[in-house]
Design an enzyme around this catalytic site. Sequence first.
Site, PDB file in Angstrom:
ATOM      1  N   HIS A   1      84.043  44.760  53.680  1.00  0.00           N
ATOM      2  CA  HIS A   1      82.770  45.430  53.981  1.00  0.00           C
ATOM      3  C   HIS A   1      82.557  45.655  55.479  1.00  0.00           C
ATOM      4  O   HIS A   1      81.553  46.237  55.862  1.00  0.00           O
ATOM      5  CB  HIS A   1      81.609  44.627  53.387  1.00  0.00           C
TER       6      HIS A   1
ATOM      7  N   MET B   1      32.718  46.708  39.020  1.00  0.00           N
ATOM      8  CA  MET B   1      32.994  47.194  40.380  1.00  0.00           C
ATOM      9  C   MET B   1      32.351  48.571  40.610  1.00  0.00           C
ATOM     10  O   MET B   1      31.729  48.812  41.642  1.00  0.00           O
ATOM     11  CB  MET B   1      34.501  47.275  40.642  1.00  0.00           C
TER      12      MET B   1
ATOM     13  N   LYS C   1      45.747  48.152  51.156  1.00  0.00           N
ATOM     14  CA  LYS C   1      45.035  47.267  50.217  1.00  0.00           C
ATOM     15  C   LYS C   1      46.034  46.373  49.471  1.00  0.00           C
ATOM     16  O   LYS C   1      45.773  45.197  49.224  1.00  0.00           O
ATOM     17  CB  LYS C   1      44.209  48.095  49.220  1.00  0.00           C
TER      18      LYS C   1
ATOM     19  N   HIS D   1      46.988  43.684  51.754  1.00  0.00           N
ATOM     20  CA  HIS D   1      45.835  42.776  51.822  1.00  0.00           C
ATOM     21  C   HIS D   1      45.916  41.772  50.672  1.00  0.00           C
ATOM     22  O   HIS D   1      45.751  40.569  50.849  1.00  0.00           O
ATOM     23  CB  HIS D   1      44.528  43.577  51.739  1.00  0.00           C
ATOM     24  N   ASN D   2      46.182  42.276  49.490  1.00  0.00           N
ATOM     25  CA  ASN D   2      46.241  41.380  48.332  1.00  0.00           C
ATOM     26  C   ASN D   2      47.443  40.443  48.403  1.00  0.00           C
ATOM     27  O   ASN D   2      47.351  39.287  47.990  1.00  0.00           O
ATOM     28  CB  ASN D   2      46.267  42.195  47.034  1.00  0.00           C
TER      29      ASN D   2
ATOM     30  N   LYS E   1      40.314  51.403  35.570  1.00  0.00           N
ATOM     31  CA  LYS E   1      41.492  50.529  35.652  1.00  0.00           C
ATOM     32  C   LYS E   1      42.660  51.339  36.223  1.00  0.00           C
ATOM     33  O   LYS E   1      42.904  52.476  35.796  1.00  0.00           O
ATOM     34  CB  LYS E   1      41.810  50.055  34.225  1.00  0.00           C
TER      35      LYS E   1
ATOM     36  N   ARG F   1      32.651  56.640  30.469  1.00  0.00           N
ATOM     37  CA  ARG F   1      33.226  57.177  29.226  1.00  0.00           C
ATOM     38  C   ARG F   1      32.236  56.975  28.065  1.00  0.00           C
ATOM     39  O   ARG F   1      32.015  57.870  27.277  1.00  0.00           O
ATOM     40  CB  ARG F   1      34.566  56.486  28.957  1.00  0.00           C
ATOM     41  N   THR F   2      31.665  55.792  28.016  1.00  0.00           N
ATOM     42  CA  THR F   2      30.619  55.579  27.011  1.00  0.00           C
ATOM     43  C   THR F   2      29.253  55.656  27.717  1.00  0.00           C
ATOM     44  O   THR F   2      28.982  54.872  28.630  1.00  0.00           O
ATOM     45  CB  THR F   2      30.761  54.196  26.346  1.00  0.00           C
TER      46      THR F   2
ATOM     47  N   GLY G   1      33.085  55.500  35.901  1.00  0.00           N
ATOM     48  CA  GLY G   1      33.714  54.217  35.621  1.00  0.00           C
ATOM     49  C   GLY G   1      32.744  53.134  36.056  1.00  0.00           C
ATOM     50  O   GLY G   1      32.714  52.758  37.228  1.00  0.00           O
TER      51      GLY G   1
ATOM     52  N   GLU H   1      46.398  37.840  50.561  1.00  0.00           N
ATOM     53  CA  GLU H   1      45.422  37.037  49.787  1.00  0.00           C
ATOM     54  C   GLU H   1      46.173  36.008  48.916  1.00  0.00           C
ATOM     55  O   GLU H   1      45.800  34.835  48.862  1.00  0.00           O
ATOM     56  CB  GLU H   1      44.597  38.000  48.928  1.00  0.00           C
ATOM     57  N   TYR H   2      47.228  36.461  48.250  1.00  0.00           N
ATOM     58  CA  TYR H   2      48.031  35.537  47.427  1.00  0.00           C
ATOM     59  C   TYR H   2      48.585  34.408  48.295  1.00  0.00           C
ATOM     60  O   TYR H   2      48.566  33.240  47.913  1.00  0.00           O
ATOM     61  CB  TYR H   2      49.218  36.267  46.783  1.00  0.00           C
TER      62      TYR H   2
ATOM     63  N   SER I   1      37.937  46.083  48.889  1.00  0.00           N
ATOM     64  CA  SER I   1      38.069  44.634  48.714  1.00  0.00           C
ATOM     65  C   SER I   1      36.737  43.939  48.893  1.00  0.00           C
ATOM     66  O   SER I   1      35.912  44.337  49.711  1.00  0.00           O
ATOM     67  CB  SER I   1      39.066  44.052  49.708  1.00  0.00           C
ATOM     68  N   GLY I   2      36.592  42.875  48.125  1.00  0.00           N
ATOM     69  CA  GLY I   2      35.393  42.063  48.266  1.00  0.00           C
ATOM     70  C   GLY I   2      34.823  41.641  46.925  1.00  0.00           C
ATOM     71  O   GLY I   2      33.782  40.996  46.868  1.00  0.00           O
TER      72      GLY I   2
HETATM   73  C1  6PG Z   1      39.843  42.088  46.430  1.00  0.00           C
HETATM   74  C2  6PG Z   1      40.679  41.401  45.412  1.00  0.00           C
HETATM   75  C3  6PG Z   1      40.658  42.163  44.151  1.00  0.00           C
HETATM   76  C4  6PG Z   1      41.061  41.372  42.952  1.00  0.00           C
HETATM   77  C5  6PG Z   1      42.512  41.221  42.791  1.00  0.00           C
HETATM   78  C6  6PG Z   1      42.954  39.853  42.365  1.00  0.00           C
HETATM   79  O1  6PG Z   1      40.401  42.408  47.460  1.00  0.00           O
HETATM   80  O2  6PG Z   1      38.660  42.286  46.185  1.00  0.00           O
HETATM   81  O3  6PG Z   1      41.991  41.294  45.842  1.00  0.00           O
HETATM   82  O4  6PG Z   1      41.387  43.325  44.359  1.00  0.00           O
HETATM   83  O5  6PG Z   1      40.395  40.178  42.843  1.00  0.00           O
HETATM   84  O6  6PG Z   1      42.787  42.136  41.774  1.00  0.00           O
HETATM   85  O7  6PG Z   1      44.222  39.993  41.938  1.00  0.00           O
HETATM   86  P1  6PG Z   1      44.991  39.045  40.960  1.00  0.00           P
HETATM   87  O8  6PG Z   1      44.340  39.151  39.609  1.00  0.00           O
HETATM   88  O9  6PG Z   1      46.353  39.644  40.973  1.00  0.00           O
HETATM   89  O10 6PG Z   1      44.900  37.670  41.512  1.00  0.00           O
END
Ligand code: 6PG
Length: 505
Positions: free
Chosen positions: A481, A41, A211, A214-215, A103, A61-62, A37, A218-219, A156-157
């Site tokens: 209840h 990344m 992870k 973590h995301n 993916k 794959r290709t 893949g 991040e949000y 992540s990164g």
């Molecule tokens: C990371 C990011 C990475 C990616 C997310 C963003 O830790 O490197 O979080 O995983 O940028 O997929 O997610 P969204 O597209 O949901 O904002």
Amino acid sequence: MSGPAGVHPAAPAPGGTDTEVTRSTCMSSSAQIGVTGLAVMGRNLARNFARNGYTVAVHNRTAARTHALVEEFGHEGSFVAAETAKEFVAALERPRRLVVMVKAGEPTDAVIEEFAPLLEPGDMIIDGGNAHFADTRRRERALREQGIHFVGMGVSGGEEGALLGPSIMPGGPQESYDSLGPMLEKISAKAKDGSPCVTHVGPDGAGHFVKMVHNGIEYADMQLIGEAYQLLRDVAGYSPAQIADIFRTWNTGRLDSYLIEITAEVLSHVDAATGKPFVDVVVDQAEQKGTGRWTVQIALDLGVPVSGIAEAVFARSLSGHAALREASQGLAGPKPTPMSEAEASAFADRVEQALYASKIVSYTQGFHEIAAGSQEYGWDIDLGAVSAIWRGGCIIRAAFLDRIRAAYDTRGDLPSLLSAETFAREIAEAQDDWREVLIAATRQGVPTPGFAAALAYYDALRAERLPAALTQGQRDYFGAHTYRRVDRDGSFHTLWGGDRSEAPA
Ligand code: 6PG
């Protein structure tokens, strides 16, 4: 078969074709790790392994992508270009370490289906995508029956992290970490104290769970930064360039973090086509791939209040409802009141306090979710170790994480980050400004769902009594209840439709 320096052809799989046999005379089972893949990344992770001295089998794959990689980056290290799954597997030394960078979702299952029959007991499939941890648990279970170790590995990164050193969150069997860990430690980011940003998070889906959270954090971080930006713009009246400078200053203090740093970069960028601030020419509808949403969905299942993360997810989805927003343009709201320079500067300081306090709450909620997941699935996750590996390489890397790590080092079973003396004190100092910022936002009609949710969480936690008692009364009224009493053990029901006497339930 020739190739750039350090690029080897793949060894043949057992029963390979004549061509493959010819290739085997050059090289056999020499690669310590393989990456299949090769989108950005995967390609960067493969290069990272190679640049750290490992021989890396690469497959896609290709095949054109595989060859493009070795042509462009073959000089960086030792690659084995494999055109087929069989060649790829045959190129790996045993136990085989096969990193899947496709993916998340069906493509991962497809790759596993293709490779698993070619592997032998003790071999490892390492999924470095953003997989849902429940999928990882399912895959781990299925492959375990074949004796194959499945490692769900959060990475992540972004693109740069994958190449120069990501934060890595591997789950799966300890045995596989014993073999894989030293390699991951080599390619991972290093924290300021030099320690590698990788640890064995726990069994089966623990790595992908961490992870995911973590995301989610991040949000929340991004949403809080967005709210700070909008307050500085709409309430304090600063331009994007001025706000960039404010963020740069903040980045030298306790908010020092990658996300604050890049915020300043984005805000100071000027669109070449129009000469306008870049941020003003971008459509204000935030997208998401789904890991933040999962964080909230799973938190709901686990019964963990992650309101700050949830508001961040909702804020992105609200932003995307273009028609709804369009239809709401005429709704009434307050008019902005301009601020003097001195007022604006004082307000910016308050926003910094509100941002920091809200950030503490997001992390508190995220770590609560990890603790709850760890308990639910028996993972025994070390929260201090998680905060330690987030100090470098990942998107939420921040000086602040060192302090979280210190808090867990002092007390591993902290009930909540807010109960750590250092954070409790900082929030106590920030709270007046935090409240003032929310008052100003409300008065001027600037939406701050992240700041508000964080403060509500904080106030709810410290409240001596919550209206949940009333909720229980209502539930007992309409649905029998039952409720518990503050002064006696047991469950009770009041005969609301009768003489309102109370009976044990
Ligand atoms: C990371 C990011 C990475 C990616 C997310 C963003 O830790 O490197 O979080 O995983 O940028 O997929 O997610 P969204 O597209 O949901 O904002």
